[in-house]
Design a protein around this motif. Structure first.
Motif, PDB file in Angstrom:
ATOM      1  N   ASN A  10       0.826  -1.207   0.000  1.00 15.16           N
ATOM      2  CA  ASN A  10       0.000   0.000   0.000  1.00 15.16           C
ATOM      3  C   ASN A  10       0.862   1.260   0.000  1.00 15.16           C
ATOM      4  N   GLN A 309      -1.737 -11.821  -9.040  1.00  9.98           N
ATOM      5  CA  GLN A 309      -1.522 -10.472  -8.544  1.00  9.98           C
ATOM      6  C   GLN A 309      -2.055  -9.429  -9.524  1.00  9.98           C
ATOM      7  N   TYR A 312      -5.660  -9.141  -8.838  1.00 10.75           N
ATOM      8  CA  TYR A 312      -5.848  -8.518  -7.531  1.00 10.75           C
ATOM      9  C   TYR A 312      -5.682  -7.000  -7.629  1.00 10.75           C
ATOM     10  N   TYR A 313      -4.624  -6.558  -8.297  1.00 11.52           N
ATOM     11  CA  TYR A 313      -4.373  -5.125  -8.384  1.00 11.52           C
ATOM     12  C   TYR A 313      -5.343  -4.420  -9.328  1.00 11.52           C
ATOM     13  N   ARG A 315      -8.546  -5.174  -9.647  1.00 11.77           N
ATOM     14  CA  ARG A 315      -9.747  -4.954  -8.830  1.00 11.77           C
ATOM     15  C   ARG A 315      -9.504  -3.842  -7.800  1.00 11.77           C
ATOM     16  N   LYS A 316      -8.356  -3.927  -7.136  1.00 12.74           N
ATOM     17  CA  LYS A 316      -8.051  -2.948  -6.098  1.00 12.74           C
ATOM     18  C   LYS A 316      -7.965  -1.534  -6.656  1.00 12.74           C
ATOM     19  N   MET A 317      -7.303  -1.372  -7.785  1.00 15.89           N
ATOM     20  CA  MET A 317      -7.108  -0.035  -8.338  1.00 15.89           C
ATOM     21  C   MET A 317      -8.376   0.502  -9.006  1.00 15.89           C
ATOM     22  N   ILE A 319     -11.390  -0.059  -7.714  1.00  9.82           N
ATOM     23  CA  ILE A 319     -12.140   0.431  -6.555  1.00  9.82           C
ATOM     24  C   ILE A 319     -11.584   1.777  -6.095  1.00  9.82           C
ATOM     25  N   MET A 320     -10.249   1.871  -6.043  1.00  7.39           N
ATOM     26  CA  MET A 320      -9.618   3.144  -5.675  1.00  7.39           C
ATOM     27  C   MET A 320     -10.013   4.243  -6.659  1.00  7.39           C
TER      28      MET A 320
END
Length: 447
Positions: A10, A309, A312-313, A315-317, A319-320
């Motif tokens: 993070n 990964q 994962y990133y 989806r994470k980015m 949402i961000m």
């Protein structure tokens, strides 16, 4: 759950994204300042700068696509820990970016008058005069912009966004001070925002190019590699850059066509569209930063052949991106009534501008991340042709046709052209979500 070592903590993501946010905000604010300052010269000057910016953005989109294509290859080699090809790819990117941008610069300077008459022959004479002056001066900066874009992309690929942020600050200070002197003190009109743009891009290109020769950096360039032609590396760069360039170029061409529709709606609507385009860039600040960031993150994950990964990133980015877009556009909407007072607009022009701006804030907050950040993730993985096909078809079938029907035929003017744009976004989202969920994008690793 990711079982392998996490590639980006993070803290690392914050160090990557925050400077990009600052950099993009500066770019957007200086673009607004151009329009605010030139508004002192009247609505004809605003309109002239506005129509040229639509053409310039077409060229800039292609140059950005080349830099982005090279960044994908460099980040994948970086993730694969292939130092030799990483540095060779970086040098070849600088070379090919300069050549392409030089060609565009020469063509636009040589034929600036003819291009504008073909595209915007119906505009009023004073608007055309401002447009011509602004176009040929800014076209001189294209070769320098090409070098700057590619060099900045290399620094972003190795997560050194603090450097690109500082150079962007320098470039924008030069531009802003130059605008003030040339527009307010020297009364140069449209030329007053063009010359500082040229000077600032020359300085930024020189600084970034010099920094790229740091041999201690994970990504660096060498003169012998810049002055050579490595067909294999060039082909890999162009395998991403060409589809990306076609998509971005035709995307901007579609916007130019729409601006041709707008040019027939009268000076008030042209001016309202130009001011809105200038101010609405603030709506996209967080999204533009995330589009740059995901290339580094997803590219390195795919280069390491770690698709767990990568997913994962992504989806994470996403949402961000969505959260930041919502917060950003709430702020823009609240501030807009005060900020718009900086523009010298008449009553009806201001009313049109306020209507479009409200629509833009809502649409960007809801749709933009999935419509533009997600396909950037797919391109970073090497899946460039699919995003090209979807982007081009949707642009012309939804946005251009829709803008003509809603704006011209049904008489909704610039409001109709904006509604067509949002329809285009929704179409893109459907196809990109399907592509991401079926996993086909994981079959196109570029190295």
């Amino acid at each position: 759950m990711i079982k392998s070592k996490v590639m980006f903590s993070n803290k690392q993501l914050f160090r990557l994204i925050f400077p990009l946010l600052v950099e993009q905000l500066l770019v957007m604010l200086v673009g607004m300042a151009d329009t605010i300052m030139v508004s002192a010269a009247g609505e004809a000057a605003i309109s002239g700068v506005s129509v040229v910016n639509d053409v310039n953005n077409l060229i800039i989109a292609i140059l950005t696509a080349v830099a982005g294509g090279g960044a994908v290859i460099v980040t994948q080699y970086l993730g694969n820990q292939d130092s030799e090809n990483t540095k060779l790819s970086a040098s070849q990117l600088i070379m090919i970016s300069f050549l392409i941008s030089l060609i565009f610069g020469v063509l636009c300077v040589s034929f600036h008058s003819q291009i504008l008459h073909v595209l915007y022959g119906s505009v009023e004479a004073d608007v055309m005069e401002s447009a011509k002056v602004y176009f040929w001066i800014t076209a001189l900066s294209f070769p320098f912009l090409g070098v700057y874009n590619s060099a900045a992309a290399l620094y972003r690929s190795m997560n050194r966004t603090n450097t690109t942020m500082r150079v962007s600050i320098l470039m924008n200070i030069i531009n802003l001070v130059g605008n003030f002197i040339c527009v307010y003190l020297l009364k140069m009109g449209a030329a007053g925002v063009a010359w500082p743009t040229l000077v600032s891009r020359i300085v930024a290109a020189a600084v970034m190019f010099k920094l790229c020769f740091d041999e201690e950096a994970p990504v660096s360039v060498m003169w012998k590699d810049i002055l050579s032609w490595k067909q294999t590396i060039i082909s890999r760069i162009l395998s991403i850059a060409i589809p990306n360039g076609v998509e971005n170029g035709l995307f901007q061409l579609g916007k130019v066509i729409v601006s041709m529709f707008v040019a027939t709606y009268g000076t008030m609507q042209i001016a309202a569209n130009g001011v809105t385009n200038s101010f609405c860039v603030l709506c996209y600040t967080t999204e533009m930063a995330m589009q740059l960031a995901v290339v580094t993150v997803v590219g390195q994950c795919v280069g390491a052949n770690d698709y767990a990964q990568a997913k994962y990133y992504i989806r994470k980015m996403l949402i961000m991106s969505w959260i930041m877009a919502i917060v950003n556009n709430i702020i823009v909407f609240v501030v807009s009534p005060f900020a718009l007072q900086l523009y010298s607009l008449k009553g009806e022009t201001m009313a049109i501008t306020e209507t479009i701006l409200g629509m833009e804030c809502l649409a960007v907050a809801v749709f933009h991340a999935l419509a533009f950040v997600l396909p950037t993730c797919l391109r970073a993985a090497g899946d460039a042709k699919y995003t090209m096909y979807v982007g081009v078809i949707s642009m012309f079938a939804a946005r251009v046709v829709g803008a003509y029907v809603l704006g011209t035929v049904l008489g909704y003017g610039v409001v109709g052209t904006r509604i067509a744009m949002y329809i285009d976004w929704i179409v893109r989202i459907v196809f990109f979500l399907v592509r991401y969920r079926n996993g086909k994008w994981m079959e196109y690793r570029a190295i």
